[in-house]
Design a protein around this motif. Structure first.
Motif, PDB file in Angstrom:
ATOM      1  N   LEU A   1       0.832  -1.203   0.000  1.00  0.00           N
ATOM      2  CA  LEU A   1       0.000   0.000   0.000  1.00  0.00           C
ATOM      3  C   LEU A   1       0.867   1.254   0.000  1.00  0.00           C
ATOM      4  O   LEU A   1       0.597   2.193  -0.757  1.00  0.00           O
ATOM      5  N   GLN A   2       1.910   1.277   0.825  1.00  0.00           N
ATOM      6  CA  GLN A   2       2.787   2.453   0.860  1.00  0.00           C
ATOM      7  C   GLN A   2       3.432   2.699  -0.492  1.00  0.00           C
ATOM      8  O   GLN A   2       3.515   3.840  -0.958  1.00  0.00           O
ATOM      9  N   ARG A   3       3.874   1.631  -1.126  1.00  0.00           N
ATOM     10  CA  ARG A   3       4.495   1.757  -2.445  1.00  0.00           C
ATOM     11  C   ARG A   3       3.469   2.276  -3.469  1.00  0.00           C
ATOM     12  O   ARG A   3       3.778   3.140  -4.295  1.00  0.00           O
ATOM     13  N   ALA A   4       2.247   1.768  -3.403  1.00  0.00           N
ATOM     14  CA  ALA A   4       1.199   2.202  -4.327  1.00  0.00           C
ATOM     15  C   ALA A   4       0.860   3.675  -4.113  1.00  0.00           C
ATOM     16  O   ALA A   4       0.657   4.422  -5.077  1.00  0.00           O
ATOM     17  N   VAL A   5       0.804   4.106  -2.866  1.00  0.00           N
ATOM     18  CA  VAL A   5       0.506   5.512  -2.576  1.00  0.00           C
ATOM     19  C   VAL A   5       1.627   6.402  -3.116  1.00  0.00           C
ATOM     20  O   VAL A   5       1.363   7.455  -3.722  1.00  0.00           O
ATOM     21  N   GLN A   6       2.881   5.983  -2.938  1.00  0.00           N
ATOM     22  CA  GLN A   6       4.006   6.747  -3.489  1.00  0.00           C
ATOM     23  C   GLN A   6       3.932   6.801  -5.017  1.00  0.00           C
ATOM     24  O   GLN A   6       4.166   7.858  -5.614  1.00  0.00           O
ATOM     25  N   ASN A   7       3.600   5.675  -5.647  1.00  0.00           N
ATOM     26  CA  ASN A   7       3.467   5.656  -7.108  1.00  0.00           C
ATOM     27  C   ASN A   7       2.326   6.543  -7.571  1.00  0.00           C
ATOM     28  O   ASN A   7       2.417   7.191  -8.619  1.00  0.00           O
TER      29      ASN A   7
ATOM     30  N   ARG B   1       2.554   9.615 -10.075  1.00  0.00           N
ATOM     31  CA  ARG B   1       1.687   9.657 -11.265  1.00  0.00           C
ATOM     32  C   ARG B   1       0.967  10.998 -11.357  1.00  0.00           C
ATOM     33  O   ARG B   1       0.949  11.644 -12.419  1.00  0.00           O
ATOM     34  N   LEU B   2       0.392  11.452 -10.242  1.00  0.00           N
ATOM     35  CA  LEU B   2      -0.338  12.723 -10.253  1.00  0.00           C
ATOM     36  C   LEU B   2       0.606  13.901 -10.441  1.00  0.00           C
ATOM     37  O   LEU B   2       0.281  14.853 -11.150  1.00  0.00           O
ATOM     38  N   PHE B   3       1.778  13.852  -9.813  1.00  0.00           N
ATOM     39  CA  PHE B   3       2.758  14.919  -9.968  1.00  0.00           C
ATOM     40  C   PHE B   3       3.197  15.040 -11.425  1.00  0.00           C
ATOM     41  O   PHE B   3       3.306  16.151 -11.961  1.00  0.00           O
ATOM     42  N   ASN B   4       3.446  13.895 -12.064  1.00  0.00           N
ATOM     43  CA  ASN B   4       3.847  13.925 -13.477  1.00  0.00           C
ATOM     44  C   ASN B   4       2.758  14.536 -14.340  1.00  0.00           C
ATOM     45  O   ASN B   4       3.054  15.262 -15.295  1.00  0.00           O
ATOM     46  N   ARG B   5       1.511  14.246 -14.007  1.00  0.00           N
ATOM     47  CA  ARG B   5       0.407  14.846 -14.785  1.00  0.00           C
ATOM     48  C   ARG B   5       0.348  16.345 -14.566  1.00  0.00           C
ATOM     49  O   ARG B   5       0.052  17.105 -15.500  1.00  0.00           O
TER      50      ARG B   5
ATOM     51  N   PRO C   1     -11.961  12.473 -10.798  1.00  0.00           N
ATOM     52  CA  PRO C   1     -12.225  11.475  -9.754  1.00  0.00           C
ATOM     53  C   PRO C   1     -11.198  10.357  -9.722  1.00  0.00           C
ATOM     54  O   PRO C   1     -11.036   9.700  -8.713  1.00  0.00           O
ATOM     55  N   GLU C   2     -10.450  10.171 -10.817  1.00  0.00           N
ATOM     56  CA  GLU C   2      -9.438   9.107 -10.838  1.00  0.00           C
ATOM     57  C   GLU C   2      -8.300   9.384  -9.860  1.00  0.00           C
ATOM     58  O   GLU C   2      -7.555   8.479  -9.488  1.00  0.00           O
ATOM     59  N   SER C   3      -8.153  10.623  -9.409  1.00  0.00           N
ATOM     60  CA  SER C   3      -7.092  10.925  -8.461  1.00  0.00           C
ATOM     61  C   SER C   3      -7.359  10.297  -7.099  1.00  0.00           C
ATOM     62  O   SER C   3      -6.467  10.213  -6.266  1.00  0.00           O
ATOM     63  N   GLU C   4      -8.579   9.830  -6.866  1.00  0.00           N
ATOM     64  CA  GLU C   4      -8.941   9.200  -5.599  1.00  0.00           C
ATOM     65  C   GLU C   4      -8.781   7.681  -5.656  1.00  0.00           C
ATOM     66  O   GLU C   4      -9.102   6.995  -4.694  1.00  0.00           O
ATOM     67  N   PHE C   5      -8.285   7.163  -6.773  1.00  0.00           N
ATOM     68  CA  PHE C   5      -8.152   5.717  -6.956  1.00  0.00           C
ATOM     69  C   PHE C   5      -6.695   5.301  -6.994  1.00  0.00           C
ATOM     70  O   PHE C   5      -5.841   6.039  -7.469  1.00  0.00           O
ATOM     71  N   LEU C   6      -6.438   4.090  -6.513  1.00  0.00           N
ATOM     72  CA  LEU C   6      -5.155   3.427  -6.711  1.00  0.00           C
ATOM     73  C   LEU C   6      -5.325   2.492  -7.899  1.00  0.00           C
ATOM     74  O   LEU C   6      -6.302   1.751  -7.974  1.00  0.00           O
ATOM     75  N   THR C   7      -4.390   2.528  -8.821  1.00  0.00           N
ATOM     76  CA  THR C   7      -4.526   1.796 -10.080  1.00  0.00           C
ATOM     77  C   THR C   7      -3.602   0.578 -10.138  1.00  0.00           C
ATOM     78  O   THR C   7      -2.748   0.381  -9.276  1.00  0.00           O
ATOM     79  N   VAL C   8      -3.765  -0.204 -11.202  1.00  0.00           N
ATOM     80  CA  VAL C   8      -2.910  -1.361 -11.462  1.00  0.00           C
ATOM     81  C   VAL C   8      -1.452  -0.913 -11.527  1.00  0.00           C
ATOM     82  O   VAL C   8      -0.559  -1.551 -10.958  1.00  0.00           O
ATOM     83  N   ALA C   9      -1.205   0.201 -12.198  1.00  0.00           N
ATOM     84  CA  ALA C   9       0.161   0.713 -12.325  1.00  0.00           C
ATOM     85  C   ALA C   9       0.724   1.136 -10.971  1.00  0.00           C
ATOM     86  O   ALA C   9       1.915   0.964 -10.715  1.00  0.00           O
TER      87      ALA C   9
END
Length: 148
Positions: free
Chosen positions: A79-85, A89-93, A104-112
């Motif tokens: 979970l910590q790794r996914a939150v960091q990713n 992801r959002l910072f790059n966008r 609303p996708e910013s509130e989701f954790l994705t496969v990536a």
């Protein structure tokens, strides 16, 4: 356990390891309770994450036994790794000029974010750099031959 400790602590408690499914349930709950804001798993991610955990940390897609790896520490690290990713992801966008906070996708954790399906181990560029460095070592001919 050492015999001296066994004599002092005669009661043993067996705590069963969690299954991948239970770890994903914990991840879902913990993601919703994050102090930085509640996150949810993207649609269809939970079953893929169960499969990913089994294949990466357990006995493959058929194996349900994670052994000592089937603990909540693994779930927390994932979970910590996914939150960091997600943050990356959002910072790059944002760097690209998007406004992901309005989506609303910013509130989701994705496969990536969970790196499901990502190749394990070193990338090809890193492997080539390591191979080149090993080839420059002097006096390791037998070891080099063994690794080839």
């Amino acid at each position: 356990m050492e015999p001296a400790l066994e004599a002092r602590f005669p009661t043993r408690v067996a705590i069963p390891d969690h299954t991948a499914y239970e770890l994903v349930e914990f991840i879902e709950q913990a993601a919703g309770d994050l102090p930085s804001g509640a996150l949810r798993l993207d649609d269809g991610l939970a079953p893929r994450l169960v499969e990913h955990i089994n294949e990466t940390y357990g006995g493959g897609a058929q194996g349900k036994e994670l052994g000592e790896r089937g603990n909540l520490g693994l779930a927390r690290r994932l979970l910590q790794r996914a939150v960091q990713n997600r943050i990356t992801r959002l910072f790059n966008r944002i760097q690209e000029g998007d406004s992901p906070g309005e989506s609303p996708e910013s509130e989701f954790l994705t496969v990536a974010d969970f790196e499901v399906g990502a190749p394990l181990g070193e990338g090809t560029e890193q492997k080539a750099a390591i191979d080149e460095e090993v080839n420059t070592l002097v006096g390791t001919g037998k070891a080099k031959d063994w690794f080839k």
